[in-house]
Write an enzyme that holds these catalytic residues in place. Structure first.
Site, PDB file in Angstrom:
ATOM      1  N   THR A   6      -9.251   6.190 -23.737  1.00  0.00           N
ATOM      2  CA  THR A   6      -8.083   7.075 -23.767  1.00  0.00           C
ATOM      3  C   THR A   6      -8.393   8.414 -24.428  1.00  0.00           C
ATOM      4  O   THR A   6      -7.607   9.353 -24.304  1.00  0.00           O
ATOM      5  CB  THR A   6      -6.910   6.408 -24.511  1.00  0.00           C
ATOM      6  OG1 THR A   6      -7.299   6.107 -25.857  1.00  0.00           O
ATOM      7  CG2 THR A   6      -6.476   5.131 -23.798  1.00  0.00           C
ATOM      8  N   TYR A  54     -20.981   1.357 -40.641  1.00  0.00           N
ATOM      9  CA  TYR A  54     -20.978   1.824 -39.250  1.00  0.00           C
ATOM     10  C   TYR A  54     -22.389   1.763 -38.664  1.00  0.00           C
ATOM     11  O   TYR A  54     -22.599   1.244 -37.558  1.00  0.00           O
ATOM     12  CB  TYR A  54     -20.446   3.248 -39.194  1.00  0.00           C
ATOM     13  CG  TYR A  54     -20.610   3.929 -37.860  1.00  0.00           C
ATOM     14  CD1 TYR A  54     -19.796   3.611 -36.786  1.00  0.00           C
ATOM     15  CD2 TYR A  54     -21.584   4.914 -37.674  1.00  0.00           C
ATOM     16  CE1 TYR A  54     -19.937   4.240 -35.555  1.00  0.00           C
ATOM     17  CE2 TYR A  54     -21.733   5.555 -36.457  1.00  0.00           C
ATOM     18  CZ  TYR A  54     -20.913   5.211 -35.402  1.00  0.00           C
ATOM     19  OH  TYR A  54     -21.065   5.840 -34.194  1.00  0.00           O
ATOM     20  N   SER A  76     -25.533   4.895 -31.198  1.00  0.00           N
ATOM     21  CA  SER A  76     -25.407   6.126 -31.982  1.00  0.00           C
ATOM     22  C   SER A  76     -26.761   6.424 -32.600  1.00  0.00           C
ATOM     23  O   SER A  76     -27.552   5.504 -32.863  1.00  0.00           O
ATOM     24  CB  SER A  76     -24.371   5.955 -33.097  1.00  0.00           C
ATOM     25  OG  SER A  76     -24.421   7.027 -34.019  1.00  0.00           O
ATOM     26  N   THR A 134     -14.215   0.804 -21.755  1.00  0.00           N
ATOM     27  CA  THR A 134     -13.368   0.419 -22.875  1.00  0.00           C
ATOM     28  C   THR A 134     -13.175   1.599 -23.826  1.00  0.00           C
ATOM     29  O   THR A 134     -14.020   2.488 -23.920  1.00  0.00           O
ATOM     30  CB  THR A 134     -13.966  -0.778 -23.639  1.00  0.00           C
ATOM     31  OG1 THR A 134     -15.186  -0.392 -24.288  1.00  0.00           O
ATOM     32  CG2 THR A 134     -14.236  -1.940 -22.694  1.00  0.00           C
ATOM     33  N   GLY A 135     -12.034   1.607 -24.491  1.00  0.00           N
ATOM     34  CA  GLY A 135     -11.747   2.713 -25.410  1.00  0.00           C
ATOM     35  C   GLY A 135     -11.785   4.052 -24.716  1.00  0.00           C
ATOM     36  O   GLY A 135     -12.371   5.010 -25.228  1.00  0.00           O
ATOM     37  N   GLY A 188     -11.868  11.069 -26.154  1.00  0.00           N
ATOM     38  CA  GLY A 188     -13.258  11.306 -26.488  1.00  0.00           C
ATOM     39  C   GLY A 188     -14.268  10.990 -25.406  1.00  0.00           C
ATOM     40  O   GLY A 188     -14.064  11.261 -24.216  1.00  0.00           O
TER      41      GLY A 188
END
Length: 264
Positions: free
Chosen positions: A16, A154, A141, A13-14, A18
């Site tokens: 596109t 975050y 993270s 997912t995500g 990085g």
């Protein structure tokens, strides 16, 4: 070690830009058929083309879906009803003063960074267990452990991701399905590059030099003293998705350059 993922279907997912794009490329290079996901068809098509150029013969499928909502997650599951590997990489970050962060921002970060991975894991894990093999990787993270004062909203979501990952690993015990979290540190993704663009323009330094300055000031515990590359992070994710990582589950795997000052 040669990682072979032929016959496996992986969703990133995500993916596109990085870390997600680097992960999709790494999995494709190992032979997996990879589902590339982003919010718009244009970005998905661009990423698919880039991976195809870098990995000749790659098996790729693009699905545009905004995973911030239940409807977006349902759209992805409808397009790809089952998978062998799920990399819950979709996520957002932005520095923001705590006292200026409204409820809506907290909710949006939670929806993207936590709920998307929860919904997709709930959709895909049962079939993995029925087959006796599967890999789920959540992108955490180092901010999950070192909550940054300028990104408390975050950091909170990334701590939640660790709890979700660990709990799911227990839930899937003895099923042949592993669930882990990978914890990057400061990484030279397009998002970080955009965040540092003003300083690059103002200082006349390269992005790598500004990145080193950023790390030394804001992450002084870093042992490598620089931003990691997206590919360095993706390497650990790809390994975690492999057959070779079959005894690794319920783990928080750090690729943080040593930022977290801990023995474990």
């Amino acid at each position: 070690m040669k990682i072979e993922l032929q016959g496996k279907l992986a969703i990133v997912t995500g993916s596109t830009l990085g870390i997600g794009l680097a992960t999709a490329k790494g999995l494709a290079a190992c032979g997996a058929k990879v589902v590339v996901n982003g919010r718009t068809q244009a970005k998905v098509d661009k990423a698919v083309a880039a991976i195809g150029a870098a990995v000749p013969g790659a098996q790729l499928l693009g699905v545009a879906a905004d995973l911030a909502s239940a409807e977006g997650c349902d759209k992805l599951v409808a397009a790809v009803p089952a998978c062998d590997i799920l990399v819950n990489n979709a996520g957002i970050f932005a520095p923001q003063e705590f006292f200026d962060t409204p409820d809506s921002q907290w909710q949006h970060f939670f929806d993207v960074n936590v709920m998307s991975g929860m919904r997709l894991s709930r959709a895909y894990l049962p079939a993995m267990a029925a087959k006796g093999w599967g890999r789920v990787v959540f992108l955490g993270s180092e901010s999950a452990l070192n909550i940054p004062e300028d990104m408390i909203h975050y950091g909170m979501t990334k701590t939640a991701v660790l709890a979700l990952s660990r709990g799911l690993a227990k839930r899937m015990r003895e099923s042949g399905v592993t669930v882990n979290a990978v914890l990057p540190g400061p990484t030279l993704s397009e998002g970080v590059e955009a965040m540092l663009a003003e300083e690059v323009a103002h200082s006349g330094k390269s992005i790598e030099e500004v990145g080193r300055d950023f790390v030394k000031v804001l992450r002084p515990s870093s042992i490598i003293g620089r931003l990691a590359s997206c590919e360095e992070v993706a390497n650990l994710i790809v390994y975690t998705c492999s057959e070779q990582a079959s005894a690794t589950t319920g783990a928080a795997l750090r690729v943080d350059g040593g930022v977290v000052d801990s023995l474990v």
